[in-house]
Design a protein around this motif. Sequence first.
Motif, PDB file in Angstrom:
ATOM      1  N   GLU A  99      51.501   4.190   9.021  1.00  8.55           N
ATOM      2  CA  GLU A  99      51.684   4.603   7.631  1.00  8.55           C
ATOM      3  C   GLU A  99      50.411   4.484   6.813  1.00  8.55           C
ATOM      4  N   ALA A 102      48.167   0.946   2.192  1.00 10.63           N
ATOM      5  CA  ALA A 102      48.535   1.290   0.820  1.00 10.63           C
ATOM      6  C   ALA A 102      47.525   0.706  -0.163  1.00 10.63           C
ATOM      7  N   TRP A 103      47.211   1.457  -1.208  1.00 15.89           N
ATOM      8  CA  TRP A 103      46.286   1.000  -2.241  1.00 15.89           C
ATOM      9  C   TRP A 103      46.655   1.679  -3.546  1.00 15.89           C
ATOM     10  N   MET A 255      47.686  -4.887  -1.621  1.00 10.41           N
ATOM     11  CA  MET A 255      47.279  -3.568  -2.093  1.00 10.41           C
ATOM     12  C   MET A 255      46.134  -3.685  -3.088  1.00 10.41           C
ATOM     13  N   SER A 259      42.553  -1.953  -2.959  1.00  4.82           N
ATOM     14  CA  SER A 259      42.115  -1.162  -4.105  1.00  4.82           C
ATOM     15  C   SER A 259      40.715  -1.565  -4.547  1.00  4.82           C
ATOM     16  N   HIS A 291      39.676   5.119   2.188  1.00  4.34           N
ATOM     17  CA  HIS A 291      40.812   5.961   1.831  1.00  4.34           C
ATOM     18  C   HIS A 291      40.317   7.305   1.302  1.00  4.34           C
TER      19      HIS A 291
END
Length: 314
Positions: A99, A102-103, A255, A259, A291
């Motif tokens: 998957e 996530a960020w 996350m 980020s 990303h």
Amino acid sequence: MNQISGFLHWLVDVPLPARGRREPLEPRFRKKRSANAVVTTTCEFLRFGVRQEWVPVDVGMQLSNEKHLVYLPRGYQAGEDGQFRTIQASELKFTVSDEGIAWLPPDEVDRVVLGTTRARDRFLVGLLWVTGMRIGEALGLRREDMHLLSNSRTLGCSIAGPHVHVRRRINTNGALAKSPVSRAIPVTELAVGLYVDYVHERDDVAVLSPEAWTSDMVFVSLFRGSIGRAMTYSAVKDMFDRLACRVGLVVRPHMLRHSAATEWIRSGEPRDVVSALLGHQSPSSLALYLHITDGEMRTAVENVAARRELAGVR
């Protein structure tokens, strides 16, 4: 082997127990990725048992099969003659899709910060965003680690500017810094201001509950449970769950680390500097934070098309 396979399916089929006194509206289940991790640990323990002669050898031989790696994982060294392409791989696992990591983009991080209702929570979110530290590192901070003056020589520290020290210690709340190497992470005026607000909030609670200042830990319980006790992972998860519902975003502590790293990389900061800030031991670990957005991919395609058009090539 049938028993371990049954255990693997049991992990995802049986609902998890309720947290706390409140019954959940819907039953919660483990994800297949989590079940894989549990069974992998179980199999590693059985292999250890084989080496210690606690477990029959034939059981250990059934736990994995030889597998030839056609595509190598990022950073994996196959050896000069490819001798490490053949590995022992577990067959007892679910197939799960990747998957990605996530960020949150900066505007969504701002929404999360503004969505907090308490100074302590606002400082925790802001600190994770500014420093990119792991949640275990944040929960393990002591007040002596907060060097937030422009000059910390009076504290016996020669590092210039406001910063925090991340050190690996044994903590009562179970928090643990992943890396055994200590490091100092610079912080911004935003983080300093949020910490000052949190100190005032802790002072206000201490008027009625002196235990708020008993602990030397930076992040402590102030509003429920044992006042002054170091915050735990579960308390932070509950806080982030409430925060996510409030702001309408999926948000977890890690996350914010991703980020922060993504923004540093996109700002053109040197890779070795970003690795040092994150406390990475291997430069290859930084690949997780590259990303790429849909907009960036479209821009790349359109730029190439424009150059081809100018050159008269279709």
